[in-house]
Motif scaffolding. Structure first.
Motif, PDB file in Angstrom:
ATOM      1  N   PHE A 110     -28.995 -23.739  27.082  1.00 30.07           N
ATOM      2  CA  PHE A 110     -28.695 -24.877  26.227  1.00 30.07           C
ATOM      3  C   PHE A 110     -29.904 -25.363  25.434  1.00 30.07           C
ATOM      4  O   PHE A 110     -29.859 -26.439  24.841  1.00 30.07           O
ATOM      5  CB  PHE A 110     -28.109 -26.004  27.079  1.00 30.07           C
ATOM      6  N   SER A 111     -30.963 -24.540  25.429  1.00 30.70           N
ATOM      7  CA  SER A 111     -32.118 -24.828  24.578  1.00 30.70           C
ATOM      8  C   SER A 111     -32.252 -23.800  23.468  1.00 30.70           C
ATOM      9  O   SER A 111     -33.105 -23.939  22.588  1.00 30.70           O
ATOM     10  CB  SER A 111     -33.412 -24.826  25.413  1.00 30.70           C
ATOM     11  N   SER A 112     -31.427 -22.756  23.501  1.00 32.29           N
ATOM     12  CA  SER A 112     -31.531 -21.658  22.538  1.00 32.29           C
ATOM     13  C   SER A 112     -30.479 -21.805  21.445  1.00 32.29           C
ATOM     14  O   SER A 112     -29.304 -22.057  21.733  1.00 32.29           O
ATOM     15  CB  SER A 112     -31.342 -20.311  23.252  1.00 32.29           C
ATOM     16  N   GLY A 117     -28.329 -12.597  19.543  1.00 27.54           N
ATOM     17  CA  GLY A 117     -28.336 -12.449  18.090  1.00 27.54           C
ATOM     18  C   GLY A 117     -27.261 -13.244  17.380  1.00 27.54           C
ATOM     19  O   GLY A 117     -27.157 -13.194  16.151  1.00 27.54           O
ATOM     20  N   GLU A 118     -26.460 -14.007  18.121  1.00 28.02           N
ATOM     21  CA  GLU A 118     -25.405 -14.803  17.512  1.00 28.02           C
ATOM     22  C   GLU A 118     -25.638 -16.284  17.795  1.00 28.02           C
ATOM     23  O   GLU A 118     -26.353 -16.647  18.725  1.00 28.02           O
ATOM     24  CB  GLU A 118     -24.027 -14.382  18.059  1.00 28.02           C
ATOM     25  N   ALA A 119     -25.012 -17.128  16.991  1.00 27.91           N
ATOM     26  CA  ALA A 119     -25.157 -18.574  17.174  1.00 27.91           C
ATOM     27  C   ALA A 119     -24.645 -18.980  18.554  1.00 27.91           C
ATOM     28  O   ALA A 119     -23.641 -18.456  19.042  1.00 27.91           O
ATOM     29  CB  ALA A 119     -24.388 -19.318  16.091  1.00 27.91           C
ATOM     30  N   ASN A 120     -25.352 -19.876  19.183  1.00 28.83           N
ATOM     31  CA  ASN A 120     -25.005 -20.341  20.517  1.00 28.83           C
ATOM     32  C   ASN A 120     -23.856 -21.357  20.435  1.00 28.83           C
ATOM     33  O   ASN A 120     -24.068 -22.529  20.142  1.00 28.83           O
ATOM     34  CB  ASN A 120     -26.229 -20.973  21.185  1.00 28.83           C
ATOM     35  N   GLY A 121     -22.643 -20.877  20.692  1.00 23.83           N
ATOM     36  CA  GLY A 121     -21.479 -21.733  20.596  1.00 23.83           C
ATOM     37  C   GLY A 121     -21.435 -22.815  21.659  1.00 23.83           C
ATOM     38  O   GLY A 121     -20.741 -23.828  21.489  1.00 23.83           O
ATOM     39  N   LEU A 122     -22.171 -22.633  22.743  1.00 21.53           N
ATOM     40  CA  LEU A 122     -22.153 -23.624  23.818  1.00 21.53           C
ATOM     41  C   LEU A 122     -22.765 -24.957  23.383  1.00 21.53           C
ATOM     42  O   LEU A 122     -22.463 -26.000  23.967  1.00 21.53           O
ATOM     43  CB  LEU A 122     -22.910 -23.088  25.040  1.00 21.53           C
TER      44      LEU A 122
END
Length: 236
Positions: A110-112, A117-122
């Motif tokens: 939850f810091s990335s 290589g993809e957007a962090n949907g979380l």
């Protein structure tokens, strides 16, 4: 990291009918409970070990009085005593150490901004009005009484209540077991300081909750609550 992200997403999908937009937060709480459940046998072993070490204190006190002027001989004698009684002085550290990887996984997850290589949907998930990837300082930008600010206020209240309960329980334990008091009323070196600090350990969670992403803060709050309740049961 991507495998762990998928696990959280799947748990959130399963919990979504019950918790709606806060499903990911509920998934983190559930994940924390599962980790603590897996570590529980070690916690039980640590409790048994702590009771055994407390029972050994009179013998260690005698060794300290006998070999106090010879540190090397004292250390060897204490190690031999632990080996003879089959008591590990480090057993109590294992439950806490095994939880560290899970905490750092959530922290980095939850810091990335990107994962694999993809957007962090979380990062789009929330606990009520507070994004799981933001910190307390971010929440304050919307005001202390803003939605995110109130979420953190609630967490701080929970932590304070749990810490107060843990403090009272620790004080009762120490009063009931004047742990490790040596013969003649002397304590082992350094034990006095540890004894004074130990009841306040749960309050340090407040600092952690304030500086880590909300997702990691949820892990810390859930794990701390579990620890305090578990300790009250195992050390009663």
């Amino acid at each position: 990291m991507s495998v762990f992200a998928s696990l959280v997403e799947h748990l959130a999908d399963l919990l979504q009918p019950l918790f709606g937009a806060s499903a990911a937060a509920a998934a983190i709480v559930l994940f924390t409970a599962l980790v603590r459940l897996l570590v529980h046998p070690l916690s039980r072993a640590a409790a048994r070990g702590q009771k055994a070490r407390t029972a050994l204190q009179p013998k260690i006190a005698e060794l300290r009085r006998k070999h106090g002027k010879n540190p090397e001989k004292l250390q060897k004698a204490v190690l031999e005593l632990h080996a003879e009684e089959k008591v590990s002085p480090l057993a109590g550290c294992l439950p806490g150490m095994l939880q560290i990887p899970a905490f750092f996984l959530l922290y980095h997850l939850f810091s990335s901004d990107t994962i694999g290589g993809e957007a962090n949907g979380l990062l789009g998930h929330q606990l009520f009005a507070a994004p799981l990837g933001e910190r307390w300082t971010d929440a304050l930008q919307g005001g202390v009484l803003g939605g995110a600010g109130l979420v953190y206020a609630g967490l701080f209240v929970v932590v304070a209540c749990v810490a107060a309960f843990g403090y009272r329980h620790s004080k009762r334990m120490m009063a009931a077991n004047p742990a490790a008091q040596a013969v003649g009323g002397e304590q082992p070196p350094g034990l006095g300081a540890v004894t004074k600090v130990m009841p306040f350990m749960s309050f340090f969670t407040l600092v952690t909750v304030a500086v880590v992403p909300l997702a990691a803060a949820l892990y810390v709050v859930t794990s701390t609550t579990w620890s305090v309740v578990e300790r009250a049961v195992l050390y009663r």
